[in-house]
Write a protein that holds these residues in place. Structure first.
Motif, PDB file in Angstrom:
ATOM      1  N   LYS A  64      -1.136  15.307 -34.860  1.00 23.73           N
ATOM      2  CA  LYS A  64       0.109  16.051 -34.591  1.00 23.73           C
ATOM      3  C   LYS A  64      -0.075  17.019 -33.435  1.00 23.73           C
ATOM      4  CE  LYS A  64       2.287  15.920 -39.084  1.00 23.73           C
ATOM      5  NZ  LYS A  64       2.837  16.642 -40.206  1.00 23.73           N
ATOM      6  N   GLU A  65      -1.192  17.740 -33.446  1.00 23.95           N
ATOM      7  CA  GLU A  65      -1.459  18.728 -32.403  1.00 23.95           C
ATOM      8  C   GLU A  65      -1.648  18.050 -31.041  1.00 23.95           C
ATOM      9  OE1 GLU A  65      -1.789  22.661 -31.109  1.00 23.95           O
ATOM     10  OE2 GLU A  65      -1.112  21.839 -33.010  1.00 23.95           O
ATOM     11  N   TYR A  66      -2.401  16.963 -31.025  1.00 24.57           N
ATOM     12  CA  TYR A  66      -2.623  16.205 -29.794  1.00 24.57           C
ATOM     13  C   TYR A  66      -1.289  15.720 -29.222  1.00 24.57           C
ATOM     14  CZ  TYR A  66      -3.756  12.134 -26.911  1.00 24.57           C
ATOM     15  OH  TYR A  66      -3.810  11.216 -25.898  1.00 24.57           O
ATOM     16  N   GLN A  67      -0.495  15.079 -30.066  1.00 27.57           N
ATOM     17  CA  GLN A  67       0.794  14.542 -29.623  1.00 27.57           C
ATOM     18  C   GLN A  67       1.696  15.656 -29.095  1.00 27.57           C
ATOM     19  OE1 GLN A  67       3.448  12.939 -32.632  1.00 27.57           O
ATOM     20  NE2 GLN A  67       4.051  11.285 -31.257  1.00 27.57           N
ATOM     21  N   LYS A  68       1.761  16.746 -29.817  1.00 31.43           N
ATOM     22  CA  LYS A  68       2.605  17.875 -29.435  1.00 31.43           C
ATOM     23  C   LYS A  68       2.173  18.468 -28.088  1.00 31.43           C
ATOM     24  CE  LYS A  68       3.988  22.270 -31.537  1.00 31.43           C
ATOM     25  NZ  LYS A  68       3.778  23.126 -32.710  1.00 31.43           N
ATOM     26  N   LYS A  69       0.870  18.634 -27.889  1.00 29.26           N
ATOM     27  CA  LYS A  69       0.368  19.267 -26.665  1.00 29.26           C
ATOM     28  C   LYS A  69       0.537  18.380 -25.431  1.00 29.26           C
ATOM     29  CE  LYS A  69      -2.582  22.736 -28.565  1.00 29.26           C
ATOM     30  NZ  LYS A  69      -3.518  23.718 -28.111  1.00 29.26           N
ATOM     31  N   ILE A  70       0.236  17.094 -25.544  1.00 30.90           N
ATOM     32  CA  ILE A  70       0.386  16.267 -24.341  1.00 30.90           C
ATOM     33  C   ILE A  70       1.863  16.105 -23.995  1.00 30.90           C
ATOM     34  CG2 ILE A  70      -1.851  15.129 -24.577  1.00 30.90           C
ATOM     35  CD1 ILE A  70      -0.325  12.568 -25.370  1.00 30.90           C
ATOM     36  N   TYR A  71       2.725  16.060 -25.004  1.00 33.81           N
ATOM     37  CA  TYR A  71       4.165  15.990 -24.747  1.00 33.81           C
ATOM     38  C   TYR A  71       4.623  17.262 -24.025  1.00 33.81           C
ATOM     39  CZ  TYR A  71       9.144  15.231 -25.445  1.00 33.81           C
ATOM     40  OH  TYR A  71      10.486  15.039 -25.229  1.00 33.81           O
ATOM     41  N   ALA A  72       4.228  18.421 -24.531  1.00 34.91           N
ATOM     42  CA  ALA A  72       4.629  19.702 -23.940  1.00 34.91           C
ATOM     43  C   ALA A  72       4.151  19.825 -22.494  1.00 34.91           C
ATOM     44  CB  ALA A  72       4.088  20.859 -24.777  1.00 34.91           C
ATOM     45  N   ASP A  73       2.996  19.239 -22.199  1.00 36.54           N
ATOM     46  CA  ASP A  73       2.447  19.292 -20.840  1.00 36.54           C
ATOM     47  C   ASP A  73       2.993  18.185 -19.940  1.00 36.54           C
ATOM     48  OD1 ASP A  73       1.013  21.557 -21.431  1.00 36.54           O
ATOM     49  OD2 ASP A  73      -0.906  20.534 -21.666  1.00 36.54           O
ATOM     50  N   GLY A  74       3.881  17.344 -20.490  1.00 34.19           N
ATOM     51  CA  GLY A  74       4.489  16.285 -19.693  1.00 34.19           C
ATOM     52  C   GLY A  74       3.572  15.107 -19.422  1.00 34.19           C
ATOM     53  N   ILE A  75       2.563  14.917 -20.264  1.00 37.18           N
ATOM     54  CA  ILE A  75       1.596  13.834 -20.068  1.00 37.18           C
ATOM     55  C   ILE A  75       2.021  12.612 -20.872  1.00 37.18           C
ATOM     56  CG2 ILE A  75      -0.809  13.127 -20.390  1.00 37.18           C
ATOM     57  CD1 ILE A  75      -1.518  16.153 -20.182  1.00 37.18           C
ATOM     58  N   PRO A  76       2.216  11.472 -20.220  1.00 37.84           N
ATOM     59  CA  PRO A  76       2.564  10.259 -20.963  1.00 37.84           C
ATOM     60  C   PRO A  76       1.439   9.850 -21.917  1.00 37.84           C
ATOM     61  CG  PRO A  76       3.097  10.004 -18.646  1.00 37.84           C
ATOM     62  CD  PRO A  76       2.285  11.257 -18.776  1.00 37.84           C
TER      63      PRO A  76
END
Length: 127
Positions: A64-76
């Motif tokens: 959950k944390e990984y998914q949330k952070k890469i999404y927030a940073d705009g990383i596909p």
């Protein structure tokens, strides 16, 4: 050595299955109950024996944390190849898909990025 399965964390397996099959056009290969979740894999309709995409539930706190952070940073979270990014962009826009990056040329490739509605940004690329 071959890549046979790659996974993508999703917030809701049913919602992801619907989006990835009905909107993107992948085909369901496996859908097997595994405890409270399912082993759901998809393949390209053009390559039934190709690499499978596993719609992995993001129930683990690290996922959950990984998914949330890469999404927030705009990383596909992953990248899919398409023959014509502009054409695919237009097709998906007509289906209501929200893009965070319109088709953009970057050197040898053209790419675009969209929201999969399941917690991920997905990049499509034309080489």
């Amino acid at each position: 050595m071959d890549i046979i399965v790659t996974s993508l964390f999703v917030q809701d397996q049913d919602k992801a299955l619907k989006f990835y099959t009905e909107t993107l056009g992948f085909e369901k290969k496996e859908d097997v109950p595994v405890g409270e979740f399912r082993w759901i894999t998809l393949v390209s309709p053009d390559d039934q024996d190709g690499t499978e995409l596993l719609l992995e539930p993001n129930q683990h706190p690290a996922a959950k944390e990984y998914q949330k952070k890469i999404y927030a940073d705009g990383i596909p979270a992953t990248m899919f190849g398409v023959p014509d990014v502009q054409k695919e962009y237009e097709r998906l826009m007509k289906q209501g898909v929200k893009f965070t990056m319109e088709p953009t040329e970057m050197g040898e490739v053209t790419l675009a990025v969209f929201d999969d509605t399941c917690g991920n940004l997905i990049q499509i690329v034309q080489k």
